[in-house]
Enzyme design. Structure first.
Site, PDB file in Angstrom:
ATOM      1  N   TYR A   2      -4.695  15.041   0.208  1.00 28.82           N
ATOM      2  CA  TYR A   2      -5.208  14.251   1.315  1.00 28.82           C
ATOM      3  C   TYR A   2      -6.425  14.860   2.008  1.00 28.82           C
ATOM      4  O   TYR A   2      -6.963  14.262   2.939  1.00 28.82           O
ATOM      5  CB  TYR A   2      -4.098  14.004   2.344  1.00 28.82           C
ATOM      6  CG  TYR A   2      -2.909  13.294   1.747  1.00 28.82           C
ATOM      7  CD1 TYR A   2      -2.990  11.953   1.397  1.00 28.82           C
ATOM      8  CD2 TYR A   2      -1.722  13.967   1.493  1.00 28.82           C
ATOM      9  CE1 TYR A   2      -1.917  11.289   0.822  1.00 28.82           C
ATOM     10  CE2 TYR A   2      -0.637  13.318   0.927  1.00 28.82           C
ATOM     11  CZ  TYR A   2      -0.745  11.987   0.590  1.00 28.82           C
ATOM     12  OH  TYR A   2       0.324  11.347   0.022  1.00 28.82           O
ATOM     13  N   ASN A  62      -3.510   1.725   6.640  1.00 30.12           N
ATOM     14  CA  ASN A  62      -3.018   2.686   5.672  1.00 30.12           C
ATOM     15  C   ASN A  62      -1.531   2.844   5.976  1.00 30.12           C
ATOM     16  O   ASN A  62      -1.157   3.591   6.869  1.00 30.12           O
ATOM     17  CB  ASN A  62      -3.735   4.034   5.785  1.00 30.12           C
ATOM     18  CG  ASN A  62      -3.269   5.014   4.723  1.00 30.12           C
ATOM     19  OD1 ASN A  62      -2.212   4.851   4.138  1.00 30.12           O
ATOM     20  ND2 ASN A  62      -4.058   6.038   4.487  1.00 30.12           N
ATOM     21  N   HIS A  79       4.645   1.003  -0.669  1.00 28.37           N
ATOM     22  CA  HIS A  79       5.396   0.890  -1.909  1.00 28.37           C
ATOM     23  C   HIS A  79       6.826   0.422  -1.707  1.00 28.37           C
ATOM     24  O   HIS A  79       7.545   0.197  -2.680  1.00 28.37           O
ATOM     25  CB  HIS A  79       5.402   2.248  -2.624  1.00 28.37           C
ATOM     26  CG  HIS A  79       4.105   2.974  -2.508  1.00 28.37           C
ATOM     27  ND1 HIS A  79       2.941   2.511  -3.088  1.00 28.37           N
ATOM     28  CD2 HIS A  79       3.776   4.112  -1.851  1.00 28.37           C
ATOM     29  CE1 HIS A  79       1.959   3.348  -2.794  1.00 28.37           C
ATOM     30  NE2 HIS A  79       2.441   4.308  -2.046  1.00 28.37           N
ATOM     31  N   ASP A 132       4.932  -9.080   4.650  1.00 33.60           N
ATOM     32  CA  ASP A 132       5.157 -10.361   5.320  1.00 33.60           C
ATOM     33  C   ASP A 132       4.424 -10.419   6.652  1.00 33.60           C
ATOM     34  O   ASP A 132       3.812 -11.430   6.997  1.00 33.60           O
ATOM     35  CB  ASP A 132       6.648 -10.606   5.543  1.00 33.60           C
ATOM     36  CG  ASP A 132       7.407 -10.936   4.268  1.00 33.60           C
ATOM     37  OD1 ASP A 132       6.765 -11.241   3.245  1.00 33.60           O
ATOM     38  OD2 ASP A 132       8.656 -10.878   4.315  1.00 33.60           O
ATOM     39  N   HIS A 180      -6.188   3.739   1.240  1.00 34.97           N
ATOM     40  CA  HIS A 180      -5.401   4.919   0.875  1.00 34.97           C
ATOM     41  C   HIS A 180      -6.368   6.060   0.621  1.00 34.97           C
ATOM     42  O   HIS A 180      -7.353   5.886  -0.107  1.00 34.97           O
ATOM     43  CB  HIS A 180      -4.552   4.667  -0.375  1.00 34.97           C
ATOM     44  CG  HIS A 180      -3.457   3.688  -0.141  1.00 34.97           C
ATOM     45  ND1 HIS A 180      -2.279   4.042   0.465  1.00 34.97           N
ATOM     46  CD2 HIS A 180      -3.381   2.363  -0.392  1.00 34.97           C
ATOM     47  CE1 HIS A 180      -1.513   2.966   0.567  1.00 34.97           C
ATOM     48  NE2 HIS A 180      -2.165   1.941   0.057  1.00 34.97           N
ATOM     49  N   ILE A 181      -6.100   7.201   1.206  1.00 39.30           N
ATOM     50  CA  ILE A 181      -6.970   8.366   1.064  1.00 39.30           C
ATOM     51  C   ILE A 181      -6.982   8.847  -0.384  1.00 39.30           C
ATOM     52  O   ILE A 181      -8.033   9.151  -0.946  1.00 39.30           O
ATOM     53  CB  ILE A 181      -6.520   9.480   2.031  1.00 39.30           C
ATOM     54  CG1 ILE A 181      -6.751   9.014   3.478  1.00 39.30           C
ATOM     55  CG2 ILE A 181      -7.249  10.784   1.743  1.00 39.30           C
ATOM     56  CD1 ILE A 181      -6.122   9.899   4.535  1.00 39.30           C
ATOM     57  N   SER A 182      -5.818   8.895  -1.002  1.00 40.44           N
ATOM     58  CA  SER A 182      -5.722   9.319  -2.405  1.00 40.44           C
ATOM     59  C   SER A 182      -5.749   8.087  -3.308  1.00 40.44           C
ATOM     60  O   SER A 182      -5.537   6.966  -2.852  1.00 40.44           O
ATOM     61  CB  SER A 182      -4.439  10.115  -2.649  1.00 40.44           C
ATOM     62  OG  SER A 182      -3.302   9.269  -2.538  1.00 40.44           O
ATOM     63  N   ARG A 188       4.099   4.966  -6.861  1.00 40.95           N
ATOM     64  CA  ARG A 188       2.996   4.697  -5.933  1.00 40.95           C
ATOM     65  C   ARG A 188       2.000   3.670  -6.481  1.00 40.95           C
ATOM     66  O   ARG A 188       1.100   3.250  -5.785  1.00 40.95           O
ATOM     67  CB  ARG A 188       2.240   5.986  -5.614  1.00 40.95           C
ATOM     68  CG  ARG A 188       3.059   6.994  -4.857  1.00 40.95           C
ATOM     69  CD  ARG A 188       2.204   8.195  -4.476  1.00 40.95           C
ATOM     70  NE  ARG A 188       3.013   9.325  -4.087  1.00 40.95           N
ATOM     71  CZ  ARG A 188       3.476   9.535  -2.859  1.00 40.95           C
ATOM     72  NH1 ARG A 188       3.213   8.679  -1.893  1.00 40.95           N
ATOM     73  NH2 ARG A 188       4.200  10.600  -2.595  1.00 40.95           N
TER      74      ARG A 188
END
Length: 144
Positions: free
Chosen positions: A22, A73, A79, A86, A99-101, A110
């Protein structure tokens, strides 16, 4: 309108939590980066983080009620949470998932995000710059 930048579980631990994945940017530094980006673009922004899924849902509902665009994020909730997807589906303004990664280069579980199917755009794997790009895109869309 204000761009709502909403961060889920464990993101408050940025800078100390698995920096090899991260990065070493702290959450406070990330918040400052997002706020500076918004200021430079002349748009309003509200940056928040929670480890409580119910609180995140309340923030999403509030964004839906005010018509605010959302950068989200969700962390690991991406996941696992159909409920989160919803809630985001009810947001009529644009939603960008960040998402950072690169979640697609990580563990198999993931690779799927419930949020992606309701987001207008998804940015993964570009580190904290993904937030900057999301705010820039929303500002360019004229939603603020």
């Amino acid at each position: 309108m204000t761009i709502q930048v909403l961060n889920g579980a464990n993101l408050g631990r940025l800078g100390t939590r698995e920096p090899s994945i991260y990065g070493d940017t702290t959450y406070a530094e990330l918040t400052a980066l997002i706020e500076k980006t918004a200021r430079d673009l002349g748009v309003g922004v509200l940056v928040r983080q929670t480890d409580d899924e119910a609180e995140l849902l309340h923030w999403i509902h509030a964004a839906a009620d005010t018509g605010d665009p959302v950068v989200i994020n969700p962390g690991g909730w991406s996941h696992t949470s159909v409920v989160l997807a919803d809630a985001l589906a009810a947001v009529e303004a644009p939603v960008v998932e960040v998402h950072i990664s690169n979640i697609h280069k990580r563990e198999e579980f993931r690779h799927h995000s419930y949020v992606s199917s309701v987001a207008d755009g998804v940015i993964v794997g570009l580190g904290v710059q993904g937030y900057v790009m999301a705010v820039q895109w929303l500002a360019a869309e004229g939603t603020t």
